[in-house]
Design an enzyme around this catalytic site. Structure first.
Site, PDB file in Angstrom:
ATOM      1  N   LYS A  91      31.656  43.158  29.063  1.00  0.00           N
ATOM      2  CA  LYS A  91      33.109  43.357  29.091  1.00  0.00           C
ATOM      3  C   LYS A  91      33.868  42.172  28.527  1.00  0.00           C
ATOM      4  CE  LYS A  91      34.777  42.243  33.752  1.00  0.00           C
ATOM      5  NZ  LYS A  91      35.720  42.691  34.779  1.00  0.00           N
ATOM      6  N   ARG A 160      42.567  31.729  39.944  1.00  0.00           N
ATOM      7  CA  ARG A 160      41.920  31.063  38.824  1.00  0.00           C
ATOM      8  C   ARG A 160      40.561  30.520  39.216  1.00  0.00           C
ATOM      9  NH1 ARG A 160      47.288  27.485  38.059  1.00  0.00           N
ATOM     10  NH2 ARG A 160      46.355  26.619  39.936  1.00  0.00           N
ATOM     11  N   CYS A 254      41.092  42.207  26.176  1.00  0.00           N
ATOM     12  CA  CYS A 254      40.811  42.023  27.598  1.00  0.00           C
ATOM     13  C   CYS A 254      42.087  41.899  28.414  1.00  0.00           C
ATOM     14  CB  CYS A 254      39.916  40.823  27.835  1.00  0.00           C
ATOM     15  SG  CYS A 254      40.752  39.255  27.571  1.00  0.00           S
TER      16      CYS A 254
HETATM   17  C1  DPM Z   1      37.490  40.518  31.782  1.00  0.00           C
HETATM   18  C2  DPM Z   1      38.319  40.731  32.894  1.00  0.00           C
HETATM   19  C3  DPM Z   1      37.815  39.922  33.940  1.00  0.00           C
HETATM   20  C4  DPM Z   1      36.680  39.232  33.417  1.00  0.00           C
HETATM   21  C5  DPM Z   1      39.517  41.626  32.919  1.00  0.00           C
HETATM   22  C6  DPM Z   1      39.297  42.929  33.689  1.00  0.00           C
HETATM   23  C7  DPM Z   1      38.379  39.819  35.318  1.00  0.00           C
HETATM   24  C8  DPM Z   1      39.395  38.718  35.482  1.00  0.00           C
HETATM   25  C9  DPM Z   1      39.879  38.563  36.898  1.00  0.00           C
HETATM   26  C10 DPM Z   1      37.585  41.125  30.451  1.00  0.00           C
HETATM   27  N1  DPM Z   1      36.528  39.589  32.106  1.00  0.00           N
HETATM   28  O1  DPM Z   1      38.244  43.198  34.271  1.00  0.00           O
HETATM   29  O2  DPM Z   1      40.241  43.724  33.729  1.00  0.00           O
HETATM   30  O3  DPM Z   1      39.370  39.200  37.822  1.00  0.00           O
HETATM   31  O4  DPM Z   1      40.776  37.763  37.099  1.00  0.00           O
HETATM   32  C11 DPM Z   1      34.351  38.827  34.298  1.00  0.00           C
HETATM   33  C12 DPM Z   1      33.664  39.117  35.507  1.00  0.00           C
HETATM   34  C13 DPM Z   1      32.409  39.656  35.116  1.00  0.00           C
HETATM   35  C14 DPM Z   1      32.364  39.635  33.727  1.00  0.00           C
HETATM   36  C15 DPM Z   1      34.151  38.905  36.879  1.00  0.00           C
HETATM   37  C16 DPM Z   1      34.913  40.084  37.484  1.00  0.00           C
HETATM   38  C17 DPM Z   1      31.250  40.095  36.003  1.00  0.00           C
HETATM   39  C18 DPM Z   1      30.999  41.580  35.989  1.00  0.00           C
HETATM   40  C19 DPM Z   1      30.347  42.198  34.774  1.00  0.00           C
HETATM   41  C20 DPM Z   1      35.760  38.261  34.120  1.00  0.00           C
HETATM   42  N2  DPM Z   1      33.540  39.099  33.260  1.00  0.00           N
HETATM   43  O5  DPM Z   1      35.428  40.958  36.793  1.00  0.00           O
HETATM   44  O6  DPM Z   1      34.997  40.115  38.735  1.00  0.00           O
HETATM   45  O7  DPM Z   1      29.259  41.779  34.317  1.00  0.00           O
HETATM   46  O8  DPM Z   1      30.929  43.153  34.298  1.00  0.00           O
END
Ligand code: DPM
Length: 387
Positions: A91, A160, A254
């Site tokens: 993602k 954050r 994103c």
């Molecule tokens: C992206 C988003 C977030 C991550 C936006 C979304 C979350 C940011 C936040 C594109 N990347 O999801 O709408 O919660 O403030 C991210 C996480 C993971 C990959 C952590 C999470 C782990 C899960 C996975 C951050 N990127 O979303 O809790 O492998 O999909």
């Protein structure tokens, strides 16, 4: 020329004692272990490096502007052949990869849902029963928009830092009543027992690619592309190709309030897509499906051997196509494009444009925490730590 030497893997190292707990490193180990199992005669090495990522962790994700910022140094290390493979949360990967780069494998998806982690004082509560005015920590406009719509009495605030930091801020502070996180990350961190609630699609649909790991390599590195092949998971791959084609056609990034819910059965792919205004007041959802059918063998033309001469690619939003699976991948891709076209004609372009303008208006200008010239392709100042 590619050598017979085993490819090397790259892990993210923020240079702190807690880094062994960090998600990127865990994910890199998951993929390294899978590669090691698939190819026991080869040795896969993890190389760690420092990134700009930790310097900008105190800026909300939606305000960073460039999704690829976190991974820029890794991309350069890949291009300059310091490493051959980079592991990402799918993602976090843009739907258009840098020139010469492909996703060689998409591994089997973890639970793609979002989850609620409650403050220890509110363990008995759910989002529906939290007191009015409770503060929910999330920097995702996608989560905030959907949940504002569903729970107008809750307050959403950016949180954050990496997952460890966020959890500490929740549990040791009094700012947040709950966090919303991806189940996949929470589970990879080993925090499953902290999950209070799983969010279903009527409450909060997940992000494109959420829960799947993407393994990136150089497009022309055919030996690595071949080594990655056994790690690819078919159902996950078709699902995420449809999701990424949707995102790409919507031109969302994103920071766009776009979400999906995807189901793969034996012979069908079902994709629900949604677009929201930032405050959740507007919502547009639609579902489409496509049969996942074997190609009609009678239509195989004499052209085929010519097409197959070029070993792999025609990447679908960056994902390498595989011989024999190309047909499914193209059906999935078309589904995503068609759903996006439907949503656009129903007004998604206006909603997304307004969200983008609002996001940009919130962008902190001259923020000292942002690294310089985040969007150009310069490749100086890289610090690769080969130990
Ligand atoms: C992206 C988003 C977030 C991550 C936006 C979304 C979350 C940011 C936040 C594109 N990347 O999801 O709408 O919660 O403030 C991210 C996480 C993971 C990959 C952590 C999470 C782990 C899960 C996975 C951050 N990127 O979303 O809790 O492998 O999909």
């Amino acid at each position: 020329m590619e050598t017979t030497q085993a490819p090397r893997l790259l892990g993210l190292d923020h240079g702190r004692a807690s880094n062994v707990l960090q998600l990127a490193l865990k994910q890199t180990h998951i993929v390294r272990d899978a590669l090691q199992k698939a190819h026991p005669h080869l040795k896969f090495e993890i190389i760690t490096m420092k990134t700009h990522g930790d310097k900008i962790l105190n800026v909300a994700l939606s305000k960073i502007g460039s999704k690829s910022l976190f991974t820029k140094e890794l991309e350069i290390a890949l291009e300059e052949k310091h490493v051959d493979i980079v592991v990402h949360s799918l993602k976090d990967l843009p739907t258009t990869l840098p020139e010469g780069r492909v996703i060689g494998a998409v591994c089997e998806r973890e639970d793609p849902r979002d989850v609620v982690i409650m403050h220890p004082k509110h363990l008995e509560a759910s989002l529906a029963t939290l007191p009015k005015g409770s503060v929910i920590g999330t920097s995702s406009v996608r989560r905030a928009a959907q949940l504002k719509r569903k729970f107008p009495d809750l307050v959403f605030e950016s949180v954050r830092g990496n997952l460890n930091t966020r959890l500490r801020k929740l549990e040791e502070g009094d700012t947040y009543h709950a966090l919303i996180l991806a189940a996949a990350g929470v589970m990879r961190m080993g925090w499953e027992d902290k999950i209070s609630q799983y969010l279903e699609e009527d409450t909060c649909m997940y992000a494109v690619g959420q829960g799947a790991l993407a393994v990136e390599c150089r497009e022309d590195d055919s030996s690595t592309v071949a080594l990655l092949s056994p790690l690819g998971h078919l159902n996950t791959t078709v699902a995420v190709i449809a999701e990424r084609a949707l995102m790409c056609t919507l031109e969302g990034g994103c920071s766009a309030p776009v979400a999906v819910h995807t189901k793969v059965t034996e012979d069908q792919l079902n994709l629900q897509g949604g677009v929201w205004s930032l405050d959740g007041s507007e919502e547009l959802r639609h579902t489409m499906s496509t049969p996942l059918a074997e190609p009609d063998s009678s239509s195989d033309s004499l052209e085929q051997p010519v097409k197959m001469a070029k070993v792999s690619t025609t990447p679908y939003t960056g994902v390498v196509s595989r011989q024999g699976l190309d047909h499914f991948m193209s059906q999935a891709h078309n589904l995503g494009v068609n759903l996006a076209k439907h949503l656009l004609s129903a007004g998604a372009d206006r909603i997304l444009q307004a969200a983008k303008e609002q996001n940009n208006a919130n962008l902190p200008s001259n923020n000292p925490n942002l690294p310089p010239s985040s969007s150009n392709g310069q490749k100086k100042e890289v610090e690769v730590n080969d130990s």
